[in-house]
Scaffold this motif. Structure first.
Motif, PDB file in Angstrom:
ATOM      1  N   LEU A  25      29.491  24.067  88.358  1.00 30.96           N
ATOM      2  CA  LEU A  25      30.533  25.003  87.928  1.00 30.96           C
ATOM      3  C   LEU A  25      31.602  24.287  87.110  1.00 30.96           C
ATOM      4  O   LEU A  25      32.078  24.812  86.096  1.00 30.96           O
ATOM      5  CB  LEU A  25      31.146  25.673  89.156  1.00 30.96           C
ATOM      6  N   TYR A  26      31.972  23.081  87.520  1.00 30.58           N
ATOM      7  CA  TYR A  26      32.933  22.287  86.752  1.00 30.58           C
ATOM      8  C   TYR A  26      32.360  21.910  85.388  1.00 30.58           C
ATOM      9  O   TYR A  26      33.067  21.964  84.375  1.00 30.58           O
ATOM     10  CB  TYR A  26      33.323  21.024  87.522  1.00 30.58           C
ATOM     11  N   ALA A  27      31.095  21.535  85.351  1.00 29.88           N
ATOM     12  CA  ALA A  27      30.472  21.157  84.078  1.00 29.88           C
ATOM     13  C   ALA A  27      30.438  22.336  83.106  1.00 29.88           C
ATOM     14  O   ALA A  27      30.576  22.156  81.894  1.00 29.88           O
ATOM     15  CB  ALA A  27      29.061  20.634  84.326  1.00 29.88           C
ATOM     16  N   VAL A  28      30.278  23.538  83.632  1.00 28.29           N
ATOM     17  CA  VAL A  28      30.198  24.722  82.782  1.00 28.29           C
ATOM     18  C   VAL A  28      31.580  25.190  82.351  1.00 28.29           C
ATOM     19  O   VAL A  28      31.802  25.505  81.177  1.00 28.29           O
ATOM     20  CB  VAL A  28      29.440  25.862  83.508  1.00 28.29           C
ATOM     21  N   THR A  29      32.527  25.222  83.290  1.00 24.16           N
ATOM     22  CA  THR A  29      33.836  25.814  82.987  1.00 24.16           C
ATOM     23  C   THR A  29      34.906  24.781  82.644  1.00 24.16           C
ATOM     24  O   THR A  29      35.869  25.109  81.953  1.00 24.16           O
ATOM     25  CB  THR A  29      34.347  26.636  84.179  1.00 24.16           C
ATOM     26  N   ALA A  33      39.954  22.411  89.378  1.00 21.45           N
ATOM     27  CA  ALA A  33      39.883  22.765  90.801  1.00 21.45           C
ATOM     28  C   ALA A  33      38.438  22.653  91.309  1.00 21.45           C
ATOM     29  O   ALA A  33      38.208  22.256  92.452  1.00 21.45           O
ATOM     30  CB  ALA A  33      40.413  24.172  91.024  1.00 21.45           C
ATOM     31  N   CYS A  34      37.477  22.993  90.466  1.00 21.06           N
ATOM     32  CA  CYS A  34      36.064  22.869  90.849  1.00 21.06           C
ATOM     33  C   CYS A  34      35.694  21.399  91.034  1.00 21.06           C
ATOM     34  O   CYS A  34      34.936  21.062  91.945  1.00 21.06           O
ATOM     35  CB  CYS A  34      35.166  23.512  89.800  1.00 21.06           C
ATOM     36  N   ALA A  35      36.217  20.534  90.188  1.00 24.49           N
ATOM     37  CA  ALA A  35      35.940  19.102  90.314  1.00 24.49           C
ATOM     38  C   ALA A  35      36.542  18.552  91.603  1.00 24.49           C
ATOM     39  O   ALA A  35      35.898  17.749  92.295  1.00 24.49           O
ATOM     40  CB  ALA A  35      36.496  18.345  89.108  1.00 24.49           C
ATOM     41  N   ALA A  38      34.374  19.803  94.478  1.00 23.52           N
ATOM     42  CA  ALA A  38      33.094  19.087  94.495  1.00 23.52           C
ATOM     43  C   ALA A  38      33.282  17.682  95.057  1.00 23.52           C
ATOM     44  O   ALA A  38      32.472  17.212  95.859  1.00 23.52           O
ATOM     45  CB  ALA A  38      32.505  19.028  93.086  1.00 23.52           C
ATOM     46  N   ARG A  39      34.347  17.009  94.660  1.00 26.18           N
ATOM     47  CA  ARG A  39      34.624  15.663  95.158  1.00 26.18           C
ATOM     48  C   ARG A  39      34.889  15.682  96.666  1.00 26.18           C
ATOM     49  O   ARG A  39      34.391  14.835  97.404  1.00 26.18           O
ATOM     50  CB  ARG A  39      35.822  15.079  94.416  1.00 26.18           C
ATOM     51  N   ALA A  40      35.666  16.656  97.128  1.00 22.65           N
ATOM     52  CA  ALA A  40      35.975  16.747  98.558  1.00 22.65           C
ATOM     53  C   ALA A  40      34.714  17.009  99.379  1.00 22.65           C
ATOM     54  O   ALA A  40      34.490  16.374 100.413  1.00 22.65           O
ATOM     55  CB  ALA A  40      37.002  17.851  98.802  1.00 22.65           C
ATOM     56  N   LEU A  41      33.879  17.920  98.917  1.00 23.48           N
ATOM     57  CA  LEU A  41      32.633  18.208  99.635  1.00 23.48           C
ATOM     58  C   LEU A  41      31.691  17.013  99.605  1.00 23.48           C
ATOM     59  O   LEU A  41      31.007  16.729 100.589  1.00 23.48           O
ATOM     60  CB  LEU A  41      31.960  19.451  99.049  1.00 23.48           C
ATOM     61  N   TRP A  42      31.647  16.303  98.480  1.00 29.17           N
ATOM     62  CA  TRP A  42      30.808  15.111  98.395  1.00 29.17           C
ATOM     63  C   TRP A  42      31.307  14.037  99.365  1.00 29.17           C
ATOM     64  O   TRP A  42      30.515  13.361 100.007  1.00 29.17           O
ATOM     65  CB  TRP A  42      30.787  14.584  96.967  1.00 29.17           C
TER      66      TRP A  42
END
Length: 71
Positions: A25-29, A33-35, A38-42
């Protein structure tokens, strides 16, 4: 141990898949906030994986020592 493997597997996959989703989603938009999400979940995925590995290894060590001392 089967329950432990299943619980840790579900927790790890349950944080890894959303991490990939938010990364795409971050790569597309390009939304920062998506990044961050993604970092927190990773990070949670890594912590859970390391916890599972440590518990697995040290659990075997404890069982081995128990068998040496009390058998």
């Amino acid at each position: 141990m089967k329950i432990f493997y299943w619980v840790m597997g579900v927790l790890i996959v349950g944080t890894f898949v959303p991490s990939l989703f938010y990364l795409v989603l971050y790569a597309v938009t390009g939304e920062p906030a998506c990044a961050r999400r993604a970092r927190a979940l990773w990070d949670v995925t890594r912590v859970l994986s390391l916890l599972a590995g440590n518990l697995l290894i040290w659990g075997h060590v404890v069982v081995g020592l128990w068998q040496i001392w009390f058998n």
